[in-house]
Design an enzyme around this catalytic site. Structure first.
Site, PDB file in Angstrom:
ATOM      1  N   ASN A  12      66.143   6.817  77.219  1.00 60.69           N
ATOM      2  CA  ASN A  12      65.571   6.728  75.913  1.00 60.69           C
ATOM      3  C   ASN A  12      65.787   7.809  74.901  1.00 60.69           C
ATOM      4  O   ASN A  12      66.077   8.992  75.034  1.00 60.69           O
ATOM      5  CB  ASN A  12      63.987   6.663  76.066  1.00 60.69           C
ATOM      6  CG  ASN A  12      63.663   5.621  76.826  1.00 60.69           C
ATOM      7  OD1 ASN A  12      64.015   4.522  77.072  1.00 60.69           O
ATOM      8  ND2 ASN A  12      62.440   5.861  77.706  1.00 60.69           N
ATOM      9  N   ASN A 190      50.063  11.068  88.712  1.00 60.35           N
ATOM     10  CA  ASN A 190      48.915  11.788  87.881  1.00 60.35           C
ATOM     11  C   ASN A 190      47.540  11.299  88.330  1.00 60.35           C
ATOM     12  O   ASN A 190      47.447  10.206  88.929  1.00 60.35           O
ATOM     13  CB  ASN A 190      49.182  12.012  86.545  1.00 60.35           C
ATOM     14  CG  ASN A 190      48.958  10.852  86.002  1.00 60.35           C
ATOM     15  OD1 ASN A 190      48.629   9.650  86.221  1.00 60.35           O
ATOM     16  ND2 ASN A 190      49.655  10.655  84.651  1.00 60.35           N
ATOM     17  N   GLY A 232      47.656  18.217  86.016  1.00 60.39           N
ATOM     18  CA  GLY A 232      48.018  19.065  84.647  1.00 60.39           C
ATOM     19  C   GLY A 232      47.838  20.479  84.964  1.00 60.39           C
ATOM     20  O   GLY A 232      48.251  21.197  85.761  1.00 60.39           O
ATOM     21  N   ASP A 262      57.968  15.232  84.139  1.00 59.30           N
ATOM     22  CA  ASP A 262      59.364  15.237  84.951  1.00 59.30           C
ATOM     23  C   ASP A 262      59.835  16.462  85.461  1.00 59.30           C
ATOM     24  O   ASP A 262      60.597  16.262  86.399  1.00 59.30           O
ATOM     25  CB  ASP A 262      60.244  14.699  83.506  1.00 59.30           C
ATOM     26  CG  ASP A 262      59.776  13.367  83.033  1.00 59.30           C
ATOM     27  OD1 ASP A 262      59.443  12.433  83.849  1.00 59.30           O
ATOM     28  OD2 ASP A 262      59.924  13.139  81.741  1.00 59.30           O
TER      29      ASP A 262
END
Length: 317
Positions: A12, A190, A232, A262
Site C-alpha cells: 500500500n 495483538n 505493545g 510489522d
C-alpha cells in the site's frame, strides 16, 4: 547464514497525518502536514526482514499507477526480490489513510486496490505453484484475500517451510478457518486480535501477564504450534508445546506505532526460522518493535539488525 524468507501480502501507499488527539465520530481535528510513504503489512514486513538481515522475496499485487511504480522501487531499493510481484492493468494500488495521535496511537482506513486481486489463481501464476521456492520461512498476513492466505500456508507447509501468520487485520469476529490455523506453525496476534479469535468481547481488564499467557495457550488449541500475543509497550507473551512465557517490553519514547508490529513480526519470523529459542526470539522481536516505535512512518521507522543488537546489548535482563 541469512534467513531465506518469502512474504505473501499487501503493498500500500500510506498517507499519514499526526494530530493532537484522534477525532471522535463526526469531529474534525486539525493536524500536521501529510506524510506519504510505502507501506502495507506485507511490504512493511518484507522491508523489515530485509533490514534485519534476511534474504527476502515478496509476493503481491500492484496497480499500474504512480503508487505502484513507487512501491516496487521501494522494494528493490531494500534488496528485496520483486520477481513475484504482479502489476494489474487499469487498477489502483492499495492505499492506507493513517491518523496518528501524538503518543503514537493510530487509526487506519484501508482501500485494498490491487491487493484484493491477489487470488489463488494469481498466486499460482506469480509463483509458478511454489510459494516457498527454497525459502526457510513464509510470512503471511490478512490484508489479501483469505483463500489466498490459506493456499499459501498449505503450500509452505507442504514444502517444509516454517509458516508464520500475523492474523491482522481480522476479517471479522470469531475464529479464522480451522484449516488455516492448523496450517500455520506460528500465529502472531495483538490483544484485540487474540480476544477476537477467541470470541471474547475485549481484552482482560487486569492486563496481567498470566491472563495473556492463558489466552495464548487457548489459541494454541485452535491449531498453531506456537502462539505469540503482542502487548505493545508491555512486551509480549507466548506459548508452545513446552508451556507459556512472558517477555517485557523495552523503554522507548514512542512517537508512532504504525511500523512496530510489522518489525516485531519480521524479527520473530527470522529468529524462529534460524532455530533460536522462543524466549530469545520474542525478546529480539520486542526490541525491533521498540526501535520502530521511536520513529514516524511505517517503512521509514523499521530498524536494522545492528540497531536491534545495540538495544539488546544495552538493556540488561
Amino acid at each position: 547464514m541469512d534467513e531465506r524468507l518469502v512474504v505473501v501480502g499487501s503493498l500500500n501507499m500510506d498517507l499519514s497525518v499526526t494530530v493532537p488527539r484522534l477525532p471522535r465520530p463526526g469531529e474534525t481535528v486539525s493536524g500536521a502536514d501529510v506524510v506519504r510513504g510505502p507501506g502495507g503489512k506485507g511490504g512493511n514486513q518484507a522491508v523489515a526482514a530485509a533490514r534485519l538481515g534476511a534474504r527476502v522475496r515478496m509476493v503481491g499485487m500492484l496497480g499500474d499507477d504512480t503508487h505502484g511504480v513507487e512501491l516496487r522501487a521501494a522494494l528493490t531499493a531494500e534488496g528485496i526480490d520483486d520477481s513475484t510481484v504482479g502489476t494489474l492493468p487499469a487498477t489502483a494500488s492499495g492505499l492506507a489513510l493513517i491518523v496518528v495521535q501524538h503518543d503514537g496511537e493510530n487509526t487506519i482506513t484501508l482501500s485494498p486496490g490491487a491487493n484484493h486481486h491477489l487470488d489463488e489463481a494469481t498466486l499460482r501464476s506469480l509463483t509458478e505453484g511454489t510459494v516457498a521456492n527454497r525459502a526457510d520461512t513464509v510470512l503471511l498476513q490478512l490484508e489479501v484475500p483469505l483463500p489466498t492466505v490459506l493456499a499459501a500456508a498449505r503450500e509452505a507447509r507442504a514444502a517444509g517451510a516454517l509458516t508464520v501468520l500475523n492474523a491482522a487485520p481480522l476479517p471479522g469476529p470469531g475464529p479464522l478457518p480451522a484449516e488455516l490455523l492448523r496450517a500455520v506453525d506460528v500465529l502472531i496476534v495483538n490483544e484485540t486480535e487474540a480476544a477476537g479469535l477467541l470470541g471474547l468481547p475485549d481484552a482482560p481488564s487486569a492486563g496481567r501477564d498470566e491472563d495473556w499467557t492463558a489466552r495464548a495457550e487457548r489459541l494454541r488449541l485452535l491449531g498453531p504450534g506456537t502462539v505469540v500475543v503482542t502487548l505493545g509497550a508491555a512486551g509480549a507473551v507466548a506459548a508452545d508445546a513446552r508451556g507459556g512465557l512472558s517477555e517485557p517490553g523495552f523503554p522507548a519514547d514512542a512517537v508512532d506505532t504504525v511500523g512496530a508490529g510489522d518489525a516485531f513480526c519480521a524479527q520473530l519470523a527470522i529468529a524462529l526460522g534460524l532455530g533460536r529459542p522462543l524466549a530469545e526470539s520474542v525478546r529480539r522481536a520486542c526490541a525491533a518493535g521498540a526501535v520502530a516505535a521511536t520513529r514516524h512512518g511505517a517503512q521509514n521507522a523499521l530498524p536494522t539488525r545492528a540497531e536491534v543488537d545495540s538495544l539488546l546489548a544495552g538493556t540488561p535482563r
